[in-house]
Design an enzyme around this catalytic site. Structure first.
Site, PDB file in Angstrom:
ATOM      1  N   LYS A 167     -33.773  23.636  10.160  1.00 32.96           N
ATOM      2  CA  LYS A 167     -34.438  22.332  10.154  1.00 32.96           C
ATOM      3  C   LYS A 167     -34.381  21.666  11.531  1.00 32.96           C
ATOM      4  O   LYS A 167     -34.191  20.463  11.661  1.00 32.96           O
ATOM      5  CB  LYS A 167     -33.815  21.429   9.091  1.00 32.96           C
ATOM      6  CG  LYS A 167     -33.951  21.989   7.678  1.00 32.96           C
ATOM      7  CD  LYS A 167     -33.398  21.058   6.635  1.00 32.96           C
ATOM      8  CE  LYS A 167     -33.528  21.638   5.243  1.00 32.96           C
ATOM      9  NZ  LYS A 167     -34.916  21.831   4.831  1.00 32.96           N
ATOM     10  N   CYS A 168     -34.555  22.475  12.544  1.00 31.10           N
ATOM     11  CA  CYS A 168     -34.442  22.024  13.928  1.00 31.10           C
ATOM     12  C   CYS A 168     -35.822  22.050  14.595  1.00 31.10           C
ATOM     13  O   CYS A 168     -36.699  22.803  14.185  1.00 31.10           O
ATOM     14  CB  CYS A 168     -33.472  22.947  14.671  1.00 31.10           C
ATOM     15  SG  CYS A 168     -33.245  22.591  16.420  1.00 31.10           S
ATOM     16  N   GLY A 169     -35.966  21.250  15.633  1.00 30.39           N
ATOM     17  CA  GLY A 169     -37.215  21.283  16.393  1.00 30.39           C
ATOM     18  C   GLY A 169     -37.449  22.633  17.049  1.00 30.39           C
ATOM     19  O   GLY A 169     -38.579  22.976  17.394  1.00 30.39           O
TER      20      GLY A 169
ATOM     21  N   THR B 250     -36.680  25.521  15.521  1.00 28.30           N
ATOM     22  CA  THR B 250     -36.709  26.554  14.479  1.00 28.30           C
ATOM     23  C   THR B 250     -37.873  27.520  14.664  1.00 28.30           C
ATOM     24  O   THR B 250     -37.763  28.706  14.325  1.00 28.30           O
ATOM     25  CB  THR B 250     -36.767  25.903  13.077  1.00 28.30           C
ATOM     26  OG1 THR B 250     -35.612  25.067  12.904  1.00 28.30           O
ATOM     27  CG2 THR B 250     -36.775  26.957  11.976  1.00 28.30           C
TER      28      THR B 250
END
Length: 200
Positions: free
Chosen positions: A77-79, A81
């Site tokens: 759920k990361c920028g 990803t």
């Protein structure tokens, strides 16, 4: 009404998170930069260690001996990803020459890997990523840190500051470079070093 002090704290916290997540470090590991003087660290190299995969199976990292590997602390759920797709592209491009990407899910940075093994697998599948994924690890908490990351950090003197930090490891299991989150897996900074190692 939010007080000015609280507003300032929010801005400072936001700025800190932004600076941590925009890690553009490219660090070469030299003999002088190695800080591993830990007498309790039994592993002579990364490939003498063990990991656990997403299915809960013990993996002897000796299966990667003789290969160049890129170890990455991934998050769903990361920028960053979307780098899953780039990591798979990198894996596909060099796999037949003796290269492998190994992902280590981690929830330490921004709590962006909150799910279980099934959730992590689903995220990887979304990006058609089939490179090896290990079970979730701890990095930032020294007392509970994964032995693998203990080794990488002690050997390099470099610790990830956010998700998708990347350690490049040579065929002998020695880390030779670290790349921050903001360095794309298919960038020349990474591919040129992989190609150099593969020619040795």
């Amino acid at each position: 009404m939010i007080s000015n002090k609280i507003k300032i704290r929010i801005v400072l916290l936001f700025s800190l998170l932004i600076s941590m997540s925009c890690d553009s470090r490219v660090i070469e590991v030299s003999e002088k930069s190695v800080k591993n003087e830990n007498k309790n660290m039994n592993a002579e190299n990364l490939y003498a260690m063990q990991a656990t995969n997403l299915e809960g199976e013990t993996i002897e990292l000796s299966t990667y001996a003789g290969k160049i590997t890129l170890l990455v602390n991934v998050a769903s759920k990361c920028g960053y990803t979307k780098q899953y797709a780039d990591l798979q592209q990198l894996n596909d491009e060099y796999a037949e020459q003796g290269f492998a990407v190994i992902g280590f899910p981690c929830n330490d940075f921004g709590k962006q890997e909150p799910g279980d093994a099934q959730d992590i697998s689903a995220c990887a599948a979304k990006y058609s990523a089939t490179f090896d994924l290990m079970s979730k690890v701890v990095i930032s908490d020294h007392a509970n840190r994964s032995p693998i990351y203990d080794y990488l950090i002690l050997e390099t003197g470099v610790e990830p500051s956010w998700n998708f930090g990347k350690y490049l490891v040579d065929a002998d299991g020695k880390p030779i470079a670290f790349f921050g989150s903001n360095i794309n897996p298919t960038s020349d900074e990474i591919t040129s070093r992989i190609e150099t190692l593969l020619k040795r």
